[in-house]
Design a protein around this motif. Structure first.
Motif, PDB file in Angstrom:
ATOM      1  N   TRP A 134     -11.206   5.183   1.259  1.00  0.00           N
ATOM      2  CA  TRP A 134     -10.306   4.317   0.510  1.00  0.00           C
ATOM      3  C   TRP A 134     -10.255   4.872  -0.902  1.00  0.00           C
ATOM      4  O   TRP A 134     -11.298   5.137  -1.509  1.00  0.00           O
ATOM      5  N   ASN A 183      -5.542   2.488  -1.488  1.00  0.00           N
ATOM      6  CA  ASN A 183      -4.855   3.283  -0.481  1.00  0.00           C
ATOM      7  C   ASN A 183      -5.894   3.767   0.538  1.00  0.00           C
ATOM      8  O   ASN A 183      -6.804   4.511   0.174  1.00  0.00           O
ATOM      9  N   TYR A 213       1.465   5.623  -7.997  1.00  0.00           N
ATOM     10  CA  TYR A 213       0.059   5.764  -7.623  1.00  0.00           C
ATOM     11  C   TYR A 213      -0.926   5.366  -8.704  1.00  0.00           C
ATOM     12  O   TYR A 213      -2.104   5.156  -8.421  1.00  0.00           O
ATOM     13  N   SER A 233       1.795   5.283   0.517  1.00  0.00           N
ATOM     14  CA  SER A 233       1.468   6.218   1.594  1.00  0.00           C
ATOM     15  C   SER A 233       0.485   7.263   1.085  1.00  0.00           C
ATOM     16  O   SER A 233       0.248   7.378  -0.110  1.00  0.00           O
ATOM     17  N   ASN A 234      -0.082   8.004   2.006  1.00  0.00           N
ATOM     18  CA  ASN A 234      -0.997   9.086   1.643  1.00  0.00           C
ATOM     19  C   ASN A 234      -0.149  10.223   1.095  1.00  0.00           C
ATOM     20  O   ASN A 234       0.634  10.828   1.799  1.00  0.00           O
ATOM     21  N   MET A 256       0.850  -1.173   0.000  1.00  0.00           N
ATOM     22  CA  MET A 256       0.000   0.000   0.000  1.00  0.00           C
ATOM     23  C   MET A 256       0.899   1.241   0.000  1.00  0.00           C
ATOM     24  O   MET A 256       1.833   1.337   0.766  1.00  0.00           O
TER      25      MET A 256
END
Length: 109
Positions: A90, A58, A49, A3-4, A1
């Motif tokens: 999400w 994510n 991404y 990261s933000n 996953m």
């Protein structure tokens, strides 16, 4: 996953500011908003991404939700959810090469 990231924020901001240049994709799910963004839009870290012909999910962290609540609320209002609010977001992203489109799907839980 992943990261933000600022990359996701920047794409969401682009969608918010340029709704006439993106495609909102109708969804049967009441808590989901899906958007197609032309691949002519510059995206930082697109290879991370927006993987080609794959999806990346994510879960946005609490800091992202707190910092970007107004922006996320705008997208939440586009859902058909019977809920008054959401606790989690999400974001699923990918690059559809045959369509030359970045896919952004937001699920509000």
């Amino acid at each position: 996953m992943a990261s933000n990231s600022d990359s996701i924020y920047n794409v969401l901001s682009y969608i918010h500011r340029h709704q006439d240049k993106v495609t909102f994709i109708p969804q049967p799910n009441s808590n989901v908003v899906s958007v197609g963004v032309p691949d002519t839009v510059p995206v930082a870290n697109a290879d991370i991404y927006f993987p080609e012909n794959n999806l990346l999910v994510n879960r946005m962290g609490a800091d992202f939700l707190a910092k970007n609540g107004d922006l996320l609320d705008d997208f939440f209002e586009r859902t058909n959810s019977s809920k008054l609010d959401y606790q989690q977001v999400w974001i699923t992203t990918g690059y559809v090469t045959s369509e030359h489109t970045y896919l952004v799907e937001m699920s509000f839980e």
